[in-house]
Design an enzyme around this catalytic site. Sequence first.
Site, short mmCIF file in Angstrom:
data_model
loop_
_atom_site.label_atom_id
_atom_site.label_comp_id
_atom_site.label_asym_id
_atom_site.label_seq_id
_atom_site.Cartn_x
_atom_site.Cartn_y
_atom_site.Cartn_z
N PHE A 150 39.85 36.64 38.78
CA PHE A 150 39.28 36.57 37.71
C PHE A 150 39.08 37.96 37.04
CE2 PHE A 150 35.43 36.36 34.97
CZ PHE A 150 35.82 35.53 34.29
N SER A 157 39.90 36.14 45.88
CA SER A 157 38.98 35.69 44.85
C SER A 157 39.03 34.68 44.27
CB SER A 157 38.81 37.11 44.07
OG SER A 157 37.44 37.03 43.33
N MET A 158 38.92 34.86 42.84
CA MET A 158 39.40 33.32 42.09
C MET A 158 40.61 32.76 42.32
SD MET A 158 39.09 32.43 37.86
CE MET A 158 40.82 33.03 37.88
N ASP A 213 31.68 43.51 50.77
CA ASP A 213 32.27 43.12 49.73
C ASP A 213 31.21 42.99 48.55
OD1 ASP A 213 33.14 41.49 47.45
OD2 ASP A 213 34.63 40.30 48.80
N HIS A 215 36.23 44.41 48.10
CA HIS A 215 36.71 43.20 47.61
C HIS A 215 38.33 42.93 47.13
CE1 HIS A 215 36.43 39.13 45.68
NE2 HIS A 215 37.05 39.55 44.52
#
Length: 251
Positions: free
Chosen positions: A25, A93-94, A194, A224
């Site tokens: 994202f 992540s996303m 993270d 992250h």
Amino acid sequence: MNVLPGAEPFAHDGTRTGVLVCHGFTGSPQSMLPLAKRCAAEGFTVRLPRLPGHGTHWKDLNRTRWTDWWSAVDDAYTELAQRCDHIVAVGMSMGGTLATLAAQQHPHGIGGLVLINPAYVMRDIRLKALPVLQHVVPSIASIAGDIKKPGVSELAYERTPLRALQSQRRMWEQVTRDLPQITQPVLLLHSPDDHVVPPECSALLLARVSSADKTEVLLHDSYHVATLDNDAQLIEDETVQFIQRVTAASS
């Protein structure tokens, strides 16, 4: 709509083993490009789409919803399915959320999952105001660039668009609800340190999926955006080995 230099999608045609790669994202394909290129160098057929609203301007992202991002991922999956006998979905992540959704939607087409700091839930108390705040404030400070390695940057937005963020929350709810549908082998690589995604996301995944084959790798030297961080080589090696193993097992 001008795509930022370096944010272009990536595609490579190789063997009949396909790799579907999903970025996160507010980011762009740039964050996943080294991993995608490593998979291509190994001979795999690779698709790394640029998600709608990403890689241009954050205001463009606010005009999209999670179903738009999913549509791009699903289109890339369809391309791979036409060329490949085996497909592994990879996401950070996303992008991990979208890769998980791909495995849920295509249980017989996706043969394995590689998830890097995947996002499924956020407990930030500020998010409780998001349904209202999104209509008042278009964006907040950026969540991008959480990288430990000096001198490395992520090609991502300087703002976090709130309408798009609220839409992402709806996707989290659906994907998290359906985690028990996941039976494919899973490789989970996550950073204990993270600053974007909480560790409970990884714990939730491991606890709720129905997969008998689950491998967890801790990324102790990365934040992250681990694919651009100190553990990038480890991620690439583990991903390639996992793809080779699960596709050989299903041959």
